[in-house]
Design a protein around this motif. Structure first.
Motif: not given
Length: 308
Positions: A6-15, A226-236
């Protein structure tokens, strides 16, 4: 979804939001500077933020494969300059959608140069995404604009950088790659940077600093994600950049995406979700099945350039 995911996804959306804010500021304040100058400002600020890391760990400045780092940086700089040229003339949503042609380029170049096998079912999401790009571009149609060539070429340059990144895997740590990208970007764009009109910069420096700053923050948010979550889980979630680009284009510039653009964006997002579903970790098969314990080895969802 776990807390890390969840944190990784939110960080990626913010990016992705940060990248879109930076692109909007290019359209807002970039009229007095060319694409090379705007890209140099981004890379210069990224280098300034990375220097403390290099001073604390001097070993990060040494690369085992410097020529690959040079090739990667060249691809990233070319991608950035071409995209910025496109964003100065095209609506944000269209320009952003067109750079998502990169997964097809990566797949083709991997087959040609790295001899990776072509599997029609495995690469079906890539073809769907490229169909979405064609719907947006409408090559040969009345809606085609020559300026669309810039983001399309940007995605090709990005694909070259991705291939270099694959070849660098296991050779250099991520911070070394970031330092090389920033430093070589600053050097490669030094000539256009030297021609920046001081008068233009003095008038627009708050906007230009915000443009480079939001892009730089987005770069570090991606590293953190990508340091806190695997790419395959958050890349979408990187496909949220299409949403942010369309939203900011509408709110700031009154750019309302046309029906074909919306359809193309929908196909691109669907292709990313499909690829992510194919790349998901699969549970072990029941005892007695043909391949006990086998897990998915499909690649993670591929996304378009992040304007490195």
């Amino acid at each position: 979804m776990s807390a890390h995911h969840l944190r990784g996804s939110l960080l990626l959306v913010a990016a992705m939001a940060g990248f879109s804010v930076s692109d909007a500021l290019v359209q807002r304040a970039g009229s007095g500077l060319d694409a090379g100058q705007l890209a140099w400002l981004r890379y210069a600020l990224l280098l300034l933020t990375a220097l403390p890391l290099a001073l604390r760990q001097p070993g990060l400045l040494r690369s085992r494969r410097p020529f690959l780092q040079l090739g990667r940086a060249a691809g990233l700089v070319g991608s950035a300059v071409l995209f910025l040229q496109g964003i100065k003339t095209l609506p944000m949503a269209e320009a952003t959608a067109l750079v998502f042609a990169s997964p097809l380029y990566v797949t083709l170049l991997s087959a040609l140069l790295l001899h990776e096998p072509w599997r029609p079912w495995r690469h079906a999401p890539v073809l769907l995404g490229f169909a979405g790009v064609l719907v947006v571009a409408q090559p040969g149609g009345a809606g085609f604009d020559a300026g669309m060539l810039f983001p399309l070429l940007s995605s090709l340059a990005w694909a070259g950088a991705v291939l270099c990144t694959r070849l660098l895997s296991g050779s250099d740590p991520a911070p070394t790659t970031i330092l090389y990208s920033a430093a070589l970007g600053v050097l490669a764009l030094a000539l256009p940077a030297a021609r920046i009109d001081p008068g233009v910069f003095a008038l627009q420096w708050p906007w230009l600093l915000a443009m480079a700053g939001s892009w730089c923050i987005a770069q570090w948010l991606i590293v953190w994600a990508y340091r806190i979550a695997p790419p395959s889980a958050i890349a979408p979630f990187s496909y949220s950049q299409l949403f942010w680009a369309a939203l900011l284009g509408w709110m700031v510039f009154g750019q309302v995406p046309q029906g074909s653009t919306l359809l193309g964006i929908a196909l691109i997002v669907l292709s990313g979700l499909w690829a992510a579903w194919m790349a998901r970790p699969r549970p072990e098969l029941e005892p007695g099945s043909a391949h006990p314990g086998r897990r998915s080895v499909e690649p993670s969802a591929k996304s378009g350039p992040k304007h490195e």
